[in-house]
Motif scaffolding. Structure first.
Motif, mmCIF file in Angstrom:
data_model
loop_
_atom_site.group_PDB
_atom_site.id
_atom_site.type_symbol
_atom_site.label_atom_id
_atom_site.label_comp_id
_atom_site.label_asym_id
_atom_site.label_seq_id
_atom_site.Cartn_x
_atom_site.Cartn_y
_atom_site.Cartn_z
ATOM 1 N N ARG A 1 0.834 -1.200 0.000
ATOM 2 C CA ARG A 1 0.000 0.000 0.000
ATOM 3 C C ARG A 1 0.871 1.255 0.000
ATOM 4 N NH1 ARG A 1 -4.067 -0.422 -2.354
ATOM 5 N NH2 ARG A 1 -4.238 1.762 -1.814
ATOM 6 N N THR B 1 -2.013 -1.776 -11.691
ATOM 7 C CA THR B 1 -2.637 -1.874 -10.374
ATOM 8 C C THR B 1 -3.273 -0.556 -9.963
ATOM 9 O OG1 THR B 1 -1.005 -3.545 -9.736
ATOM 10 C CG2 THR B 1 -2.253 -2.505 -7.964
ATOM 11 N N GLU C 1 -7.447 -0.044 -9.380
ATOM 12 C CA GLU C 1 -8.136 0.483 -8.203
ATOM 13 C C GLU C 1 -9.220 1.471 -8.616
ATOM 14 O OE1 GLU C 1 -5.149 2.039 -5.560
ATOM 15 O OE2 GLU C 1 -4.882 0.088 -4.609
ATOM 16 N N ARG C 2 -8.910 2.309 -9.599
ATOM 17 C CA ARG C 2 -9.907 3.256 -10.113
ATOM 18 C C ARG C 2 -11.072 2.524 -10.768
ATOM 19 N NH1 ARG C 2 -8.934 8.420 -8.129
ATOM 20 N NH2 ARG C 2 -6.839 9.150 -8.640
#
Length: 215
Positions: free
Chosen positions: A31, A78, A82-83
């Motif tokens: 993260r 990646t 996420e969007r």
């Protein structure tokens, strides 16, 4: 490599998952790398997004980057995933209350177009890089499988309800996705604004899925 992350277990309500502290620490590092990548993008743009810059921003060794992402394109994939995941979640939660499959398919496409437009440079880079090279184990492939399943289910239900012509769901998905993708690229190239994108997609889908027989 994971020694760059803190060894201590989290305190208070931020407890490690069932997999234990090691797994939690690995996810925290991942993260941190994603957040660092967004910070580098905001500050330096796509040209400044390098593995070294991202690792430095996250406060880890460059080698740690490659523990989590095999290359920069996977990191970009990646970030975009996420969007896209958030866009699909919103789209599915706000589907129009109608049996018309075209309305539903266009609604979902609208949310996806908005998602790609939120980071156009990143989107162009990813789409260009992925045309002839895909990551079979990457997030985009998993997301595509989920998307295909939803579209196929939507079309199958519409056919059963009589709101869509009988079609092979697999072929119909291929037709829908081809239209969606071509219109997405045209939008990112500045050839179509949002209204034109959605109008073209809807008109094309109505021809593809019409319930009317020949005159």
């Amino acid at each position: 490599m994971e020694g760059d992350a803190k060894n201590e277990a989290p305190l208070g309500g931020d407890m490690p998952p069932p997999g234990g502290v090691r797994r939690w620490r690995k996810e925290q590092t991942r993260r941190a790398l994603l957040e660092a990548a967004r910070a580098v993008l905001a500050r330096r743009g796509l040209a400044g997004l390098t593995t070294r810059e991202v690792a430095a921003e996250a406060g880890v060794a460059v080698g740690t980057f490659f523990v989590h992402f095999p290359d920069l394109d996977t990191l970009i994939e990646t970030l975009l995933d996420e969007r896209i995941a958030a866009a699909l979640e919103t789209a599915f939660a706000t589907l129009p209350e109608t049996d018309d499959p075209v309305d539903r398919l266009v609604h979902v496409a609208r949310k996806l177009y908005e998602s790609y437009d939120s980071e156009p440079d990143l989107s162009r880079h990813y789409l260009s890089a992925s045309l002839f090279h895909t990551n079979p184990h990457g997030p985009a492939e998993r997301r595509m499988a989920e998307f295909r399943e939803w579209v196929t289910r939507c079309l199958t239900q519409a056919e059963a309800a009589g709101t869509s012509a009988p079609v092979d769901p697999v072929l119909a998905f291929t037709g829908y996705f081809s239209l969606y993708f071509g219109i997405l690229v045209a939008g990112l190239r500045g050839q179509l604004d949002r209204a034109a994108q959605l109008r073209l997609l809807e008109d094309s889908l109505r021809r593809l899925l019409t319930t009317e027989g020949p005159a």
